[in-house]
Write a protein that holds these residues in place. Sequence first.
Motif, PDB file in Angstrom:
ATOM      1  N   PHE A  50     -10.483 -10.222   0.270  1.00 17.47           N
ATOM      2  CA  PHE A  50     -10.671  -8.886  -0.297  1.00 17.47           C
ATOM      3  C   PHE A  50      -9.807  -8.780  -1.534  1.00 17.47           C
ATOM      4  N   ASP A  51     -10.380  -8.303  -2.625  1.00  9.48           N
ATOM      5  CA  ASP A  51      -9.680  -8.348  -3.912  1.00  9.48           C
ATOM      6  C   ASP A  51      -8.999  -7.028  -4.288  1.00  9.48           C
ATOM      7  N   GLY A  52      -8.913  -6.089  -3.372  1.00  8.10           N
ATOM      8  CA  GLY A  52      -8.204  -4.842  -3.641  1.00  8.10           C
ATOM      9  C   GLY A  52      -9.032  -3.765  -4.300  1.00  8.10           C
ATOM     10  N   ASN A  53     -10.343  -3.985  -4.495  1.00  8.91           N
ATOM     11  CA  ASN A  53     -11.205  -2.959  -5.076  1.00  8.91           C
ATOM     12  C   ASN A  53     -11.702  -2.020  -3.988  1.00  8.91           C
ATOM     13  N   ASN A  54     -11.433  -0.735  -4.154  1.00 12.13           N
ATOM     14  CA  ASN A  54     -11.788   0.286  -3.186  1.00 12.13           C
ATOM     15  C   ASN A  54     -12.667   1.330  -3.867  1.00 12.13           C
ATOM     16  N   GLU A  55     -13.780   1.664  -3.260  1.00  8.73           N
ATOM     17  CA  GLU A  55     -14.722   2.621  -3.836  1.00  8.73           C
ATOM     18  C   GLU A  55     -14.627   3.958  -3.114  1.00  8.73           C
ATOM     19  N   ILE A  56     -14.572   5.028  -3.879  1.00  9.34           N
ATOM     20  CA  ILE A  56     -14.440   6.375  -3.319  1.00  9.34           C
ATOM     21  C   ILE A  56     -15.538   7.253  -3.908  1.00  9.34           C
ATOM     22  N   ASN A  87       0.834  -1.188   0.000  1.00  4.06           N
ATOM     23  CA  ASN A  87       0.000   0.000   0.000  1.00  4.06           C
ATOM     24  C   ASN A  87       0.875   1.246   0.000  1.00  4.06           C
ATOM     25  N   LEU A  88       0.263   2.365  -0.289  1.00  8.28           N
ATOM     26  CA  LEU A  88       0.971   3.633  -0.201  1.00  8.28           C
ATOM     27  C   LEU A  88       1.387   3.852   1.245  1.00  8.28           C
ATOM     28  N   THR A  89       2.615   4.307   1.461  1.00  8.93           N
ATOM     29  CA  THR A  89       3.146   4.424   2.830  1.00  8.93           C
ATOM     30  C   THR A  89       3.263   5.870   3.296  1.00  8.93           C
ATOM     31  N   TRP A  90       2.838   6.824   2.479  1.00  8.57           N
ATOM     32  CA  TRP A  90       2.913   8.236   2.860  1.00  8.57           C
ATOM     33  C   TRP A  90       1.648   8.938   2.398  1.00  8.57           C
ATOM     34  N   ASP A 123      -7.723   9.698   1.500  1.00  9.54           N
ATOM     35  CA  ASP A 123      -6.383   9.236   1.875  1.00  9.54           C
ATOM     36  C   ASP A 123      -6.080   7.956   1.105  1.00  9.54           C
ATOM     37  N   PHE A 124      -5.193   8.030   0.136  1.00  5.93           N
ATOM     38  CA  PHE A 124      -4.906   6.865  -0.695  1.00  5.93           C
ATOM     39  C   PHE A 124      -4.067   5.818   0.021  1.00  5.93           C
ATOM     40  N   ARG A 125      -3.609   6.091   1.239  1.00  3.74           N
ATOM     41  CA  ARG A 125      -3.006   5.024   2.040  1.00  3.74           C
ATOM     42  C   ARG A 125      -4.035   3.970   2.387  1.00  3.74           C
ATOM     43  N   ASP A 126      -5.319   4.350   2.333  1.00  2.00           N
ATOM     44  CA  ASP A 126      -6.399   3.420   2.649  1.00  2.00           C
ATOM     45  C   ASP A 126      -6.938   2.700   1.422  1.00  2.00           C
ATOM     46  N   VAL A 127      -6.345   2.939   0.268  1.00  3.10           N
ATOM     47  CA  VAL A 127      -6.696   2.168  -0.930  1.00  3.10           C
ATOM     48  C   VAL A 127      -5.866   0.894  -0.875  1.00  3.10           C
ATOM     49  N   HIS A 128      -6.390  -0.081  -0.139  1.00  3.77           N
ATOM     50  CA  HIS A 128      -5.611  -1.249   0.244  1.00  3.77           C
ATOM     51  C   HIS A 128      -5.561  -2.314  -0.847  1.00  3.77           C
ATOM     52  N   SER A 129      -4.477  -3.037  -0.825  1.00  6.02           N
ATOM     53  CA  SER A 129      -4.332  -4.199  -1.683  1.00  6.02           C
ATOM     54  C   SER A 129      -5.132  -5.369  -1.110  1.00  6.02           C
ATOM     55  N   ARG A 130      -5.058  -6.481  -1.788  1.00  7.98           N
ATOM     56  CA  ARG A 130      -5.874  -7.638  -1.413  1.00  7.98           C
ATOM     57  C   ARG A 130      -5.519  -8.179  -0.029  1.00  7.98           C
ATOM     58  N   THR A 131      -6.445  -8.880   0.546  1.00  2.00           N
ATOM     59  CA  THR A 131      -6.259  -9.537   1.832  1.00  2.00           C
ATOM     60  C   THR A 131      -6.347 -11.040   1.624  1.00  2.00           C
ATOM     61  N   SER A 177     -19.182  14.881   2.391  1.00  2.00           N
ATOM     62  CA  SER A 177     -18.569  15.524   1.240  1.00  2.00           C
ATOM     63  C   SER A 177     -17.544  14.637   0.551  1.00  2.00           C
ATOM     64  N   SER A 178     -16.919  13.770   1.297  1.00  2.00           N
ATOM     65  CA  SER A 178     -15.963  12.830   0.707  1.00  2.00           C
ATOM     66  C   SER A 178     -16.040  11.523   1.463  1.00  2.00           C
ATOM     67  N   VAL A 179     -16.301  10.462   0.755  1.00  2.00           N
ATOM     68  CA  VAL A 179     -16.472   9.160   1.396  1.00  2.00           C
ATOM     69  C   VAL A 179     -15.519   8.174   0.751  1.00  2.00           C
ATOM     70  N   GLN A 180     -14.839   7.433   1.568  1.00  2.42           N
ATOM     71  CA  GLN A 180     -13.932   6.405   1.072  1.00  2.42           C
ATOM     72  C   GLN A 180     -14.275   5.124   1.794  1.00  2.42           C
ATOM     73  N   LYS A 181     -14.516   4.082   1.056  1.00  2.00           N
ATOM     74  CA  LYS A 181     -14.850   2.822   1.713  1.00  2.00           C
ATOM     75  C   LYS A 181     -14.158   1.666   1.019  1.00  2.00           C
ATOM     76  N   THR A 182     -13.949   0.652   1.766  1.00  2.00           N
ATOM     77  CA  THR A 182     -13.335  -0.564   1.253  1.00  2.00           C
ATOM     78  C   THR A 182     -14.439  -1.565   0.956  1.00  2.00           C
ATOM     79  N   GLU A 183     -14.504  -2.005  -0.285  1.00  2.00           N
ATOM     80  CA  GLU A 183     -15.512  -2.974  -0.672  1.00  2.00           C
ATOM     81  C   GLU A 183     -15.007  -4.385  -0.396  1.00  2.00           C
ATOM     82  N   THR A 184     -15.558  -5.032   0.600  1.00  2.00           N
ATOM     83  CA  THR A 184     -15.188  -6.406   0.895  1.00  2.00           C
ATOM     84  C   THR A 184     -16.161  -7.327   0.183  1.00  2.00           C
TER      85      THR A 184
END
Length: 553
Positions: A450-456, A395-398, A430-438, A520-527
């Motif tokens: 989890f297949d790494g698909n993240n919805e924003i 994942n992004l580290t910064w 925060d693109f640090r939360d755009v996670h890779s697969r689990t 105003s801005s929503v970031q979620k991880t699609e499991t």
Amino acid sequence: MATLSLAFLQSPAFASGLVKQGIDSTDYMITLANYDRGFYTPQVLHIKPSGGKPIEKPYSQLLHLRAEISEFSSRAWLGIDTTGGKKDTTWGKSQDLTEDALNVLQQTFDNIRANKGFVIVRICYDPWYNGRSNVTPEHKWVLRHVEQLAPVLSKNTDVIVALEMGMHGAYGEMHSDTSITYDRVAEATNLMLRSTPPELKILTRTGNYSAKVLGFDNWGVDFHIDGEKFAEIAKAKGDTMYRVGMFNDGYLGTQYDYGTWGADCKTSICREEGVAWLEKYGINTPYGGEALTTANGYQVINTPEFLAYEGFRTHTSYLNIQWNNNLINSWKKTLFKQKDFDYDPAHVDSLTGFKYINDHLGYRFVLRESWLSDTVGSDHMLHAKFRVQNVGFGNLTWMAPVKLAILEDLEGSDLDMCPDMDYVDLPDVDFRDVHSRTISVAGGDTVMTFDGNNEIEVSVKLGKLRYRNYQVYLKVGDIQFANDKPSGKGTCGQEQPAAYLGKFYFNENVQSIAPRIRRSSVQKTETPYVLRTRNHVIIRNGERSYKPNGSKQ
């Protein structure tokens, strides 16, 4: 008629809602110029009391800076007499780091920055990184040097990927030195943690050392992420748990990574316990090192196919391009044998193991889907929803700045001039939360949960709109996406690197329709939904079948 017309005008007209955009969602399998991850090149910097010469031309844009301060240790011999007394054996001198010495380190960071590069830093007392033993000075001097180095490191976190906490032993790898103890390594590392900002990730050489830094004494018993003692320490340490990691210069050489992981799990951290720790707490912490060839009699795990399993769990983000060169060359000659989303040997005849590993170290973002407001009205509100898949190991580290680039749409024109462009910041994304697969392991089952698909989802108010048609691009720092760069779309490329999200129309006579977005801005991880049987998993993007070791059936 006039009354009816007036009544009609008082009732606002509404634009249509979100429209799916016709984007190319393919991973083009190009090697991306994102230099905060990938294969690094090592380069040694010898620092003298008089300063010496900084690195003016970094060997690569991801540099492994091997800075050595041997001249500041009375235990480090710089030159040895091999002539029978005609020359003197010369030694360093334990003393404060001089201003000239620190300036050379700073100038090196400045040159790396000017080269638009990044750096993994290791500092030690081994002269020219030749592997000499017993070079570490008295512990008080190690602590003093940490205090002096910390301000320089703190000033350059924008280019430092991670600090490999050397300071002890041959190569700065915390071995081959009789003065090394777990307590001393922990004290020095904790001093560096306290003296630098949280943006600086700090890595020790083994899980055992990291455990001691975090406060574990009986790590063979207590270093289990689901245990009570681990939970107690994790609560006390807070965010520091996510800041401390490890580097691995015995990576994949044996099932123990040449002593990195223990063989006796009662007294040391074994591989599975260590991997589980990195998987959870190293989610945004760099991990990597040097991959090695396999010693005789040991299990072979240094294959691209094994990395295609464990690399996702450890979030592996960097490796040495030069060592082990025999292993690297074997990866370049070996075809990758399994399918991983767009990386499919059935469609790409020349897909080597090296290509797969190189492209998957760290993060790799692919824009898979985009929905935008069809029309932006008089309120200037743009609503968007997009899906980004992170197909990389890590994942992004910064914290990268995220923004939308809004361009006048000149597609189809002669493009006599570049289109006007405005930026809209997205501070809540925060693109640090755009996670890779689990990947989960339970008994004999290996399951992708989890297949790494993240919805924003975002809703932003745009500035002045002067034209009828606009294009929208997503910018995450200067990070390249794996999608093909749009061509022939009426831009001069000034918005790049960016991902093309699509188009909208502006009509000041209507009002935008707000979709059901929670804020105003929503970031979620699609499991994705998981249907699990033994060694089998069905996920949203299709069917994947794994053997217990992570290889595809």
